[in-house]
Design a protein around this motif. Structure first.
Motif, PDB file in Angstrom:
ATOM      1  N   SER A 164       0.823  -1.207   0.000  1.00  0.00           N
ATOM      2  CA  SER A 164       0.000   0.000   0.000  1.00  0.00           C
ATOM      3  C   SER A 164       0.862   1.263   0.000  1.00  0.00           C
ATOM      4  CB  SER A 164      -0.925  -0.014   1.217  1.00  0.00           C
ATOM      5  OG  SER A 164      -1.736   1.126   1.229  1.00  0.00           O
ATOM      6  N   ALA A 165       1.908   1.276   0.805  1.00  0.00           N
ATOM      7  CA  ALA A 165       2.778   2.450   0.907  1.00  0.00           C
ATOM      8  C   ALA A 165       3.572   2.703  -0.371  1.00  0.00           C
ATOM      9  CB  ALA A 165       3.727   2.285   2.088  1.00  0.00           C
ATOM     10  N   HIS A 166       3.827   1.653  -1.154  1.00  0.00           N
ATOM     11  CA  HIS A 166       4.666   1.791  -2.346  1.00  0.00           C
ATOM     12  C   HIS A 166       3.905   1.549  -3.646  1.00  0.00           C
ATOM     13  CE1 HIS A 166       8.508   2.155  -0.213  1.00  0.00           C
ATOM     14  NE2 HIS A 166       7.928   1.413   0.699  1.00  0.00           N
ATOM     15  N   ASP A 167       2.582   1.463  -3.572  1.00  0.00           N
ATOM     16  CA  ASP A 167       1.759   1.177  -4.739  1.00  0.00           C
ATOM     17  C   ASP A 167       2.263  -0.089  -5.447  1.00  0.00           C
ATOM     18  OD1 ASP A 167      -0.422   1.600  -6.379  1.00  0.00           O
ATOM     19  OD2 ASP A 167       0.727   2.821  -7.806  1.00  0.00           O
ATOM     20  N   ALA A 168       2.533  -1.110  -4.650  1.00  0.00           N
ATOM     21  CA  ALA A 168       3.062  -2.379  -5.148  1.00  0.00           C
ATOM     22  C   ALA A 168       1.966  -3.444  -5.106  1.00  0.00           C
ATOM     23  CB  ALA A 168       4.249  -2.809  -4.282  1.00  0.00           C
ATOM     24  N   TRP A 169       2.293  -4.625  -5.555  1.00  0.00           N
ATOM     25  CA  TRP A 169       1.358  -5.748  -5.481  1.00  0.00           C
ATOM     26  C   TRP A 169       1.968  -6.852  -4.641  1.00  0.00           C
ATOM     27  CZ3 TRP A 169       2.467 -10.552  -7.852  1.00  0.00           C
ATOM     28  CH2 TRP A 169       3.606 -10.574  -8.663  1.00  0.00           C
ATOM     29  N   VAL A 170       1.097  -7.730  -4.144  1.00  0.00           N
ATOM     30  CA  VAL A 170       1.497  -8.824  -3.254  1.00  0.00           C
ATOM     31  C   VAL A 170       1.215 -10.159  -3.921  1.00  0.00           C
ATOM     32  CG1 VAL A 170       1.071  -9.968  -1.027  1.00  0.00           C
ATOM     33  CG2 VAL A 170       1.028  -7.464  -1.173  1.00  0.00           C
ATOM     34  N   GLU A 171       2.195 -11.041  -3.856  1.00  0.00           N
ATOM     35  CA  GLU A 171       2.011 -12.429  -4.276  1.00  0.00           C
ATOM     36  C   GLU A 171       1.972 -13.283  -3.016  1.00  0.00           C
ATOM     37  OE1 GLU A 171       1.513 -15.619  -6.756  1.00  0.00           O
ATOM     38  OE2 GLU A 171       2.192 -13.748  -7.664  1.00  0.00           O
ATOM     39  N   LEU A 172       0.817 -13.867  -2.729  1.00  0.00           N
ATOM     40  CA  LEU A 172       0.687 -14.800  -1.619  1.00  0.00           C
ATOM     41  C   LEU A 172       1.093 -16.171  -2.126  1.00  0.00           C
ATOM     42  CD1 LEU A 172      -2.776 -13.612  -0.297  1.00  0.00           C
ATOM     43  CD2 LEU A 172      -0.559 -13.239   0.808  1.00  0.00           C
ATOM     44  N   LEU A 173       1.941 -16.846  -1.361  1.00  0.00           N
ATOM     45  CA  LEU A 173       2.474 -18.127  -1.802  1.00  0.00           C
ATOM     46  C   LEU A 173       2.312 -19.158  -0.702  1.00  0.00           C
ATOM     47  CD1 LEU A 173       4.232 -19.602  -4.014  1.00  0.00           C
ATOM     48  CD2 LEU A 173       6.203 -18.960  -2.610  1.00  0.00           C
ATOM     49  N   TYR A 174       1.795 -20.309  -1.070  1.00  0.00           N
ATOM     50  CA  TYR A 174       1.753 -21.439  -0.153  1.00  0.00           C
ATOM     51  C   TYR A 174       2.562 -22.547  -0.797  1.00  0.00           C
ATOM     52  CZ  TYR A 174       0.121 -25.247   2.787  1.00  0.00           C
ATOM     53  OH  TYR A 174       0.069 -26.311   3.660  1.00  0.00           O
ATOM     54  N   VAL A 175       3.599 -23.011  -0.104  1.00  0.00           N
ATOM     55  CA  VAL A 175       4.427 -24.093  -0.620  1.00  0.00           C
ATOM     56  C   VAL A 175       3.912 -25.383  -0.019  1.00  0.00           C
ATOM     57  CG1 VAL A 175       6.747 -25.034  -0.838  1.00  0.00           C
ATOM     58  CG2 VAL A 175       6.407 -22.551  -0.829  1.00  0.00           C
ATOM     59  N   ARG A 176       3.430 -26.243  -0.889  1.00  0.00           N
ATOM     60  CA  ARG A 176       2.827 -27.502  -0.467  1.00  0.00           C
ATOM     61  C   ARG A 176       3.851 -28.612  -0.611  1.00  0.00           C
ATOM     62  NH1 ARG A 176      -2.308 -28.846  -3.721  1.00  0.00           N
ATOM     63  NH2 ARG A 176      -0.793 -28.956  -5.394  1.00  0.00           N
ATOM     64  N   PRO A 177       4.278 -29.168   0.523  1.00  0.00           N
ATOM     65  CA  PRO A 177       5.230 -30.272   0.428  1.00  0.00           C
ATOM     66  C   PRO A 177       4.573 -31.577  -0.010  1.00  0.00           C
ATOM     67  CG  PRO A 177       4.839 -29.687   2.720  1.00  0.00           C
ATOM     68  CD  PRO A 177       4.049 -28.742   1.881  1.00  0.00           C
ATOM     69  N   GLY A 178       3.258 -31.659   0.067  1.00  0.00           N
ATOM     70  CA  GLY A 178       2.536 -32.864  -0.338  1.00  0.00           C
ATOM     71  C   GLY A 178       1.194 -32.470  -0.916  1.00  0.00           C
ATOM     72  N   SER A 179       0.219 -33.356  -0.820  1.00  0.00           N
ATOM     73  CA  SER A 179      -1.102 -33.066  -1.370  1.00  0.00           C
ATOM     74  C   SER A 179      -2.009 -32.474  -0.292  1.00  0.00           C
ATOM     75  CB  SER A 179      -1.723 -34.340  -1.937  1.00  0.00           C
ATOM     76  OG  SER A 179      -1.866 -35.287  -0.905  1.00  0.00           O
ATOM     77  N   GLY A 180      -3.137 -31.916  -0.723  1.00  0.00           N
ATOM     78  CA  GLY A 180      -4.113 -31.376   0.208  1.00  0.00           C
ATOM     79  C   GLY A 180      -4.625 -30.023  -0.244  1.00  0.00           C
ATOM     80  N   ALA A 181      -5.777 -29.627   0.304  1.00  0.00           N
ATOM     81  CA  ALA A 181      -6.417 -28.369  -0.087  1.00  0.00           C
ATOM     82  C   ALA A 181      -6.219 -27.266   0.943  1.00  0.00           C
ATOM     83  CB  ALA A 181      -7.912 -28.609  -0.302  1.00  0.00           C
ATOM     84  N   HIS A 182      -5.454 -27.542   1.993  1.00  0.00           N
ATOM     85  CA  HIS A 182      -5.248 -26.555   3.055  1.00  0.00           C
ATOM     86  C   HIS A 182      -4.695 -25.236   2.506  1.00  0.00           C
ATOM     87  CE1 HIS A 182      -4.204 -24.780   6.880  1.00  0.00           C
ATOM     88  NE2 HIS A 182      -2.948 -24.680   6.484  1.00  0.00           N
ATOM     89  N   GLY A 183      -3.760 -25.297   1.582  1.00  0.00           N
ATOM     90  CA  GLY A 183      -3.127 -24.094   1.041  1.00  0.00           C
ATOM     91  C   GLY A 183      -4.095 -23.170   0.345  1.00  0.00           C
ATOM     92  N   ALA A 184      -4.995 -23.715  -0.453  1.00  0.00           N
ATOM     93  CA  ALA A 184      -5.962 -22.885  -1.175  1.00  0.00           C
ATOM     94  C   ALA A 184      -6.876 -22.141  -0.207  1.00  0.00           C
ATOM     95  CB  ALA A 184      -6.784 -23.742  -2.133  1.00  0.00           C
TER      96      ALA A 184
END
Length: 172
Positions: free
Chosen positions: A64-84
């Motif tokens: 917000s302070a720099h008029d930038a954008w954010v990339e949210l990242l979830y690194v999934r070591p295995g399977s599952g829907a928790h990250g989404a």
């Protein structure tokens, strides 16, 4: 009456935790390579830990302070829907900034985050949740990212009294 303390990295492992306990403040640690005139992109890896809300809040404030954008990242070591689900909750908290999110598979997690860091000006990560002995024996994703990322790394540690924290709690 201080809400947050910003420290340069280099005080040694555990300095942020000691400062947080002694001052009762939220603590941000910034790698000493910080010399960016502007920030256009912020990487915010989230895993759902106690500092995850702080990671999202700090990433959003920087963007917000720099008029930038954010990339949210979830690194999934295995399977599952928790990250989404976690990324969806984090995205809702960043309504005021441009946000993208991704789930990627990768092991070890720290290496994947460091590889991703090449494409962003700043990475915001949560403080280690393991004790120093466990970090020494098993390693720490946060410490590895602080050491090996190719961009500025901001580490977020919420104050011990979570009810008074400047940053929001975990992403629930």
């Amino acid at each position: 009456d201080v809400d947050v303390v910003v420290l340069p990295e280099g005080g040694g492992p555990g300095t942020d935790g000691r400062v947080a306990r002694r001052t009762g403040c939220d603590v941000l640690t910034v790698t000493t390579e910080y010399r960016l005139p502007t920030i256009s992109s912020v990487l915010a890896p989230v895993a759902g830990g106690e500092h995850s809300g702080g990671v999202v809040d700090v990433a959003g404030a920087l963007a917000s302070a720099h008029d930038a954008w954010v990339e949210l990242l979830y690194v999934r070591p295995g399977s599952g829907a928790h990250g989404a689900r976690l990324l969806e909750r984090a995205s809702r908290r960043l309504a005021a900034v441009e946000v993208d999110s991704r789930v990627v598979e990768g092991r070890p997690v720290a290496d994947t985050i460091c590889e991703e860091s090449d494409y962003y000006d700043v990475s915001v990560v949560g403080a280690p949740q393991k004790g120093r002995l466990r970090q020494f024996v098993f390693g720490s994703t946060t410490r590895a990212v602080e050491r090996d990322a190719n961009n500025v790394v901001v580490t977020v540690r919420r104050r011990p009294d979570r009810a008074q924290s400047l940053f929001s709690g975990p992403l629930r």
